[in-house]
Design a protein around this motif. Sequence first.
Motif, PDB file in Angstrom:
ATOM      1  N   ARG A  25      75.513  97.348   7.899  1.00  0.00           N
ATOM      2  CA  ARG A  25      76.650  96.692   8.523  1.00  0.00           C
ATOM      3  C   ARG A  25      77.068  97.398   9.801  1.00  0.00           C
ATOM      4  O   ARG A  25      77.447  96.773  10.783  1.00  0.00           O
ATOM      5  CB  ARG A  25      77.832  96.624   7.534  1.00  0.00           C
ATOM      6  N   VAL A  26      76.988  98.729   9.821  1.00  0.00           N
ATOM      7  CA  VAL A  26      77.350  99.491  11.010  1.00  0.00           C
ATOM      8  C   VAL A  26      76.369  99.211  12.153  1.00  0.00           C
ATOM      9  O   VAL A  26      76.719  99.314  13.324  1.00  0.00           O
ATOM     10  CB  VAL A  26      77.395 101.001  10.678  1.00  0.00           C
ATOM     11  N   GLY A  27      75.127  98.839  11.828  1.00  0.00           N
ATOM     12  CA  GLY A  27      74.207  98.475  12.905  1.00  0.00           C
ATOM     13  C   GLY A  27      72.854  99.155  12.824  1.00  0.00           C
ATOM     14  O   GLY A  27      72.176  99.369  13.817  1.00  0.00           O
ATOM     15  N   LEU A  28      72.471  99.549  11.578  1.00  0.00           N
ATOM     16  CA  LEU A  28      71.208 100.237  11.388  1.00  0.00           C
ATOM     17  C   LEU A  28      70.265  99.310  10.641  1.00  0.00           C
ATOM     18  O   LEU A  28      70.673  98.624   9.724  1.00  0.00           O
ATOM     19  CB  LEU A  28      71.483 101.476  10.532  1.00  0.00           C
ATOM     20  N   ALA A  29      68.995  99.266  11.062  1.00  0.00           N
ATOM     21  CA  ALA A  29      68.042  98.500  10.269  1.00  0.00           C
ATOM     22  C   ALA A  29      66.745  99.272  10.202  1.00  0.00           C
ATOM     23  O   ALA A  29      66.422 100.031  11.112  1.00  0.00           O
ATOM     24  CB  ALA A  29      67.809  97.131  10.872  1.00  0.00           C
ATOM     25  N   GLN A  30      66.029  99.084   9.100  1.00  0.00           N
ATOM     26  CA  GLN A  30      64.802  99.855   8.907  1.00  0.00           C
ATOM     27  C   GLN A  30      63.661  98.937   8.491  1.00  0.00           C
ATOM     28  O   GLN A  30      63.841  98.072   7.638  1.00  0.00           O
ATOM     29  CB  GLN A  30      65.026 100.910   7.815  1.00  0.00           C
ATOM     30  N   ALA A  31      62.509  99.157   9.104  1.00  0.00           N
ATOM     31  CA  ALA A  31      61.289  98.527   8.597  1.00  0.00           C
ATOM     32  C   ALA A  31      60.525  99.610   7.864  1.00  0.00           C
ATOM     33  O   ALA A  31      60.132 100.611   8.451  1.00  0.00           O
ATOM     34  CB  ALA A  31      60.460  97.952   9.730  1.00  0.00           C
ATOM     35  N   LEU A  32      60.363  99.409   6.550  1.00  0.00           N
ATOM     36  CA  LEU A  32      59.809 100.458   5.706  1.00  0.00           C
ATOM     37  C   LEU A  32      58.336 100.707   6.003  1.00  0.00           C
ATOM     38  O   LEU A  32      57.631  99.829   6.509  1.00  0.00           O
ATOM     39  CB  LEU A  32      59.941 100.058   4.232  1.00  0.00           C
ATOM     40  N   GLU A  33      57.904 101.909   5.634  1.00  0.00           N
ATOM     41  CA  GLU A  33      56.486 102.245   5.738  1.00  0.00           C
ATOM     42  C   GLU A  33      55.673 101.295   4.857  1.00  0.00           C
ATOM     43  O   GLU A  33      56.073 100.959   3.745  1.00  0.00           O
ATOM     44  CB  GLU A  33      56.279 103.689   5.260  1.00  0.00           C
ATOM     45  N   GLY A  34      54.547 100.824   5.381  1.00  0.00           N
ATOM     46  CA  GLY A  34      53.691  99.948   4.583  1.00  0.00           C
ATOM     47  C   GLY A  34      54.230  98.530   4.471  1.00  0.00           C
ATOM     48  O   GLY A  34      53.954  97.831   3.508  1.00  0.00           O
ATOM     49  N   ARG A  35      55.072  98.144   5.441  1.00  0.00           N
ATOM     50  CA  ARG A  35      55.525  96.750   5.601  1.00  0.00           C
ATOM     51  C   ARG A  35      56.496  96.275   4.535  1.00  0.00           C
ATOM     52  O   ARG A  35      57.611  95.917   4.847  1.00  0.00           O
ATOM     53  CB  ARG A  35      54.339  95.793   5.703  1.00  0.00           C
ATOM     54  N   GLN A  36      56.086  96.230   3.255  1.00  0.00           N
ATOM     55  CA  GLN A  36      57.037  95.938   2.186  1.00  0.00           C
ATOM     56  C   GLN A  36      57.834  94.653   2.399  1.00  0.00           C
ATOM     57  O   GLN A  36      59.057  94.632   2.338  1.00  0.00           O
ATOM     58  CB  GLN A  36      58.030  97.094   1.997  1.00  0.00           C
ATOM     59  N   VAL A  37      57.118  93.556   2.634  1.00  0.00           N
ATOM     60  CA  VAL A  37      57.801  92.256   2.678  1.00  0.00           C
ATOM     61  C   VAL A  37      58.125  91.843   1.247  1.00  0.00           C
ATOM     62  O   VAL A  37      57.681  92.474   0.294  1.00  0.00           O
ATOM     63  CB  VAL A  37      56.903  91.178   3.331  1.00  0.00           C
ATOM     64  N   PHE A  38      58.927  90.790   1.076  1.00  0.00           N
ATOM     65  CA  PHE A  38      59.134  90.236  -0.265  1.00  0.00           C
ATOM     66  C   PHE A  38      57.984  89.270  -0.533  1.00  0.00           C
ATOM     67  O   PHE A  38      57.991  88.148  -0.018  1.00  0.00           O
ATOM     68  CB  PHE A  38      60.465  89.483  -0.350  1.00  0.00           C
ATOM     69  N   PRO A  39      57.004  89.685  -1.316  1.00  0.00           N
ATOM     70  CA  PRO A  39      55.770  88.883  -1.370  1.00  0.00           C
ATOM     71  C   PRO A  39      55.964  87.476  -1.928  1.00  0.00           C
ATOM     72  O   PRO A  39      55.287  86.556  -1.490  1.00  0.00           O
ATOM     73  CB  PRO A  39      54.852  89.713  -2.279  1.00  0.00           C
ATOM     74  N   GLU A  40      56.882  87.301  -2.877  1.00  0.00           N
ATOM     75  CA  GLU A  40      57.045  85.979  -3.496  1.00  0.00           C
ATOM     76  C   GLU A  40      57.891  85.038  -2.647  1.00  0.00           C
ATOM     77  O   GLU A  40      57.943  83.835  -2.916  1.00  0.00           O
ATOM     78  CB  GLU A  40      57.696  86.082  -4.880  1.00  0.00           C
ATOM     79  N   LEU A  41      58.586  85.584  -1.656  1.00  0.00           N
ATOM     80  CA  LEU A  41      59.461  84.748  -0.837  1.00  0.00           C
ATOM     81  C   LEU A  41      58.709  84.244   0.392  1.00  0.00           C
ATOM     82  O   LEU A  41      57.758  84.871   0.843  1.00  0.00           O
ATOM     83  CB  LEU A  41      60.700  85.557  -0.417  1.00  0.00           C
ATOM     84  N   THR A  42      59.161  83.108   0.917  1.00  0.00           N
ATOM     85  CA  THR A  42      58.515  82.587   2.120  1.00  0.00           C
ATOM     86  C   THR A  42      58.938  83.413   3.331  1.00  0.00           C
ATOM     87  O   THR A  42      59.878  84.210   3.256  1.00  0.00           O
ATOM     88  CB  THR A  42      58.917  81.127   2.389  1.00  0.00           C
ATOM     89  N   VAL A  43      58.225  83.207   4.417  1.00  0.00           N
ATOM     90  CA  VAL A  43      58.563  83.908   5.655  1.00  0.00           C
ATOM     91  C   VAL A  43      60.007  83.614   6.046  1.00  0.00           C
ATOM     92  O   VAL A  43      60.782  84.519   6.369  1.00  0.00           O
ATOM     93  CB  VAL A  43      57.594  83.488   6.775  1.00  0.00           C
ATOM     94  N   ALA A  44      60.391  82.343   5.954  1.00  0.00           N
ATOM     95  CA  ALA A  44      61.762  81.969   6.319  1.00  0.00           C
ATOM     96  C   ALA A  44      62.775  82.685   5.434  1.00  0.00           C
ATOM     97  O   ALA A  44      63.796  83.192   5.915  1.00  0.00           O
ATOM     98  CB  ALA A  44      61.943  80.453   6.193  1.00  0.00           C
ATOM     99  N   GLU A  45      62.463  82.766   4.150  1.00  0.00           N
ATOM    100  CA  GLU A  45      63.389  83.429   3.229  1.00  0.00           C
ATOM    101  C   GLU A  45      63.446  84.930   3.476  1.00  0.00           C
ATOM    102  O   GLU A  45      64.511  85.557   3.386  1.00  0.00           O
ATOM    103  CB  GLU A  45      62.979  83.141   1.778  1.00  0.00           C
TER     104      GLU A  45
END
Lengths: 293, 372, 255
Positions: C85-105
Amino acid sequence: MTLFLQLGFQGIALGMVYALIALGFVIMTKGSNTFNFAHGEFVAVGAYVVLALMPHLPYWLAFLGSIVVTVALALLVEATLLRRLLDKGLTTVVLATLGVSIMVHALILMVWGVGTKGSAGPVGSGTVEVGGVVLPLSGIATIVASVIVLAALLVFFRRTPYGLALRATASHQEAALAQGIDIGRMFALSWAIAAVLAVVASIFLASFPRVVSPSIALVALAAIPAVVIGGMDSLIGAVVGGLIVGLIQVLGAGYLADYGGGKLHEVLPYVLMLLVLVVRPYGLFGSRGIERV
Amino acid sequence: MTTTVSAPPTGSAPQPEVAPARRRRVRAGTIGLVAWLLGMVLVPWLGISDLWMGVGIFAIIAAVGALGIQVIMGFTGQISLGHSAFMAIGAYSSAWLGVEQEQPFWVWLPAAALVAGLAGALFAPIAVRIRGLYLAVGTIALVFIGAYVWETWTTVSGGAGGRLAAPVEINGQDLLDGYWSGGTQVMTLFQAWWYFAFAVLLVVMVLTWNIRRSRLGRSMLAVRDRDLAAGVVGIPVTQTKTVAFAISSAFAGVSGALLTAYMGYFTPGQWSLMLSIDFIAMVVIGGLGTITGAVLGAFFFRAVPEVVNWLSAYLPGISQDAKVDGGVTAPLLSQFVYGLLIVVILIFEPRGLNQLCRKPFRWIQQRREGAR
Amino acid sequence: MSDCALAVHDLSVRYGAAATALDGLTLEVPRGEIVALLGPNGAGKSTLMRAVSGLLPVHGGSLTSGRVEVLGTDVTRLRPSGRVRVGLAQALEGRQVFPELTVAENLAAGGYVRRYRKAEAREVRERVLHHFPRLQDLMDRQAGYLSGGEQQMLAIGRAMMSQPSVLLLDEPSLGLAPKIVETVRDVILDINREGTSILLVEQNAAMALSIAQHGYILEGGRVVREGSAAELRADDDIVSLYLGVAPVEGAGQHG
Ligand SMILES: Nc1ncnc2c1ncn2[C@@H]1O[C@H](COP(=O)(O)OP(=O)(O)O)[C@@H](O)[C@H]1O
Ligand SMILES: [Mg+2]
C-alpha cells in the motif's frame, strides 16, 4: 419409474446438502491448508441455533442469527487455534480440529441435551404432485436454495476482488502475500464462508422429515466421502461428490432395503470412496499438489 | 508443511561434552525404566481402589494399541484413523476362537494379532497409494465399513446387543474371577488382570523397541522424513509402509482382544471413530515417535475422564448422568475437558507430554551442571 | 534519507537458528534510479528482497536488526500488505505466477490492494500492458501454460498493477534465453523511465550494470563493494568475477 423419479429427486436434494458441506471442507482446505474435522459440529451448531431462535424470531432472522453465531465460532477456532498450528504439520492440525470437534459436541449436549428436537427447515411437511410424482416441498426448497447459494458462490469467486484474492491465496501463498493480499484474513474468510455454507446445509439437513438431534454432526460427516470422491481441492468435485453420495444413499435406501441388513446405503459412500482412491488417489477432480497440505 | 509427520526432536539440546552427557542420559533413562517397571509390579499391592485399578488396566491395554499407532504414525509418518476397525477385527477373531472354538488365550491372542495384521496388510495396497490428508480422511472409511459389517454380521457379533468375549483362563481359572489357590483368593480380578495386561504390554514394548532399532525401523523413519525421496536412496517405500500397516494393525488387534476379554462382553457400537481418535490423541499428545510417549499418552488419556468424573462430584451444578434437555453432566464435562486438553497441549507443547515431563529434569540437570 | 525511494539501514537477518544470512546491510535506491544488487548464489540477495517486502516469515526468517524505509516511511513493522500500500511491489525470484489463474486474473490480483473501480482497473491494466504487448493476446490463458519469458513479463506486469513507486525485481533474467533477456531489460528500462525506482537483483551483472545507475555487490550477507555502475563496469576484478556469462560457482557460500 415413479419411484425412481421420486427417489432420484430426493437423492439430488440430499446430495445438494452434502455438496454445500463438502464445499465448506474444500474451501477451508484450499484457503487455509487445513482439513477441519470439526466442520460437522459447525453444521450441528447451525441447526441448533436456528431451532433455538425460531420460536422468538421470524425464520429468516433466526437463520441470520445462526449464521452470526456459527461464523463467530468458526473465526474463533481459526484465529485461536488453527493459525498457530499451521506450520506444526498435518498430524497436529488434524488432531487439533478433532479436539475442537469433541469440545463443541460436548458443549452442544450441555446446552441442548441428548434428546431429539423438531425440524429446523424453512418449509413444513407439504408436498406437490408433478405428473404423478410426489415431491416434498422441503426437497424443492433444498434444491432451489442450494442452486442459489452455488450461483452466489460462483459469482463471488469469479467476479469479486475477495474471491480472486482467495483463489490467488489457494494457488500460491507467497505470491499472494507479495501482491499485498493479507493471508491471515483470507484464512479467516475461507472459514467464514464454510461456516455460512454449514448453516445453509444444516437447515436442510434438519428439514422435514429429518429433525435436529445430536447425531446431525455425524450425518454431516457423510460429506467426507463426497469431498474425497470429488477431490479435496476441487469445488466442482465437491458438488459432483455430494450429488453422488446423496443419490447413492437415497436410491440405496429405496432399492437395497432387502439386502445386507437394510443398511447398505449407509456404507456404500465409504466403499465408493475407497474404490475411487484406489483408481484416482486424488479424487475425480483433485490435483496432485494437495498432498503437500 | 509436508505429508509426513514432522520428526520429533530426540534427546536434549546439543551439549559440548557429548560423551559424559550421553552416558548420564542413558543412565537416567535406565533408572527411569527400572523405576517404572518396579512401580508397575508394585501397584496392585498398594491398596488402590478397584475403580483406579480398572482405569490402570484400561490404560495398559490402550498402551498396546497406542504402540501400534506409534509404529504407523510416529515411525512411518502415515496418519491412520482406521485403528478402531483393526481393534474390532482382533476382538471378534479372538472372541470367536475363545468362545465358539474354546481355544486358550495363548491361541486366541496371537491369532488376534495375526488376523488383524493380515487385514492391515490387505488394506495396505490402498493405503500406500494415497498420501497425507487423503490417507487421514480415507482411513475413516474403514471405521464406517467396519461398523456396518459388525452390525450386520450378527452370527459373529451378536448384533446390536453384543456378544461374549474370549475368557483368559490360567490353570483353568477365569481371570475375571481373580486368581485362586487352594480355596483362597491369591489375587483379585484387578490384580490378576493388571499383571496379565502388563505382561502383554511388555512383550509389545520389547517388540516395538526392536523394530525401532532394526533396519526396518530405520526404513520407517526414512519413509516418514522423506517419503518420496526415500525411494531414491534405495529404501523400499511400498514394502516398508505395508509392513508398518501390518504391524500396527496387529498391535491394534491384540489391544482389541485384550480390551474385550477384560470387559467380558462387547457390542458393535464401541468400534467408533472416537476410539481411533483416542489413539491418535494418545501418541501425538504423549509424544510422536517414542515408546515412552505412547505409554504416557495412554495412561494420560485413560486417566483424564476419570479424574474429571471424580472432581466433578466436588463441583457445584454438575449432575452425574446424561439428561435429555441439557445441563452440565460429569461425562459431558470430561468429554469437553478431553478435547480442551488436546487443543491446549498442542498449542503449548506440540511435541507432547514426553517433552513436557523432561523439562523439569533437564532444568535440574542444567542447574547441577551450572553449580559444578 | 527521506529523498530516497528505498532506504535500508543496518539490516541483519537470520533463518531459524542457522547462521546470519544478512549482516548489517545498508543500501539506498535514490528516486527514479535503477540500483543493481549483484552477487553469487547464496549471497543473501533474495533474503534482502524478502526483508524489504516483508516476506521473511514465510521462509522462517526474521530481522535481528535494522530499518526499512520506503519513500521516507518506516515500513519495518508493516505486514506485506501495508508495504504494498505504501508503494512497494516485488516480482519474486523464479517468476511465481498463479498457475491456475488466467493472465487477466493474475494482473487483477496484482491490483488487489488498490481496490480499483472497474474503469480505473481497466485503465491501469492498459498502461501496464503497454509495456508487455505480448500479454495482450494471452489474457484468457492460464498462467501455468505460458512460456518462461511470458511468465516473467506477467510477474513484472502483475507487480506493476499496484502502481508502485519502488519495484523489486529478483533475478528477472533467470533461466531465460539471451534474446528474451534483452526484451526484459528493455522493459525494465521503460518502466524506470516512467518514474518507478527499481532495485534489480541479478547474477547477470552485465545486463544489470548496463541499465543501472548504481550497484552494490553482496557476498556472504555483506556489501563488499559499492559504486556507480560506470565504476563497477570499469573495475577489472568485478569484470572478471561477475561479468562473466556464468556466475562463479560456490563463491561466497557462507551458509
Ligand atoms: N528459507 C531458508 N531457510 C534457511 N536458510 C535460508 C533460507 N533461504 C535462504 N537461506 C540461506 O540464506 C543465505 C542467502 O540466501 P539467498 O538470500 O537466497 O541468496 P541469493 O538470493 O543471493 O542466492 C544462503 O546461505 C541460504 O542458504
Ligand atoms: Mg536468490
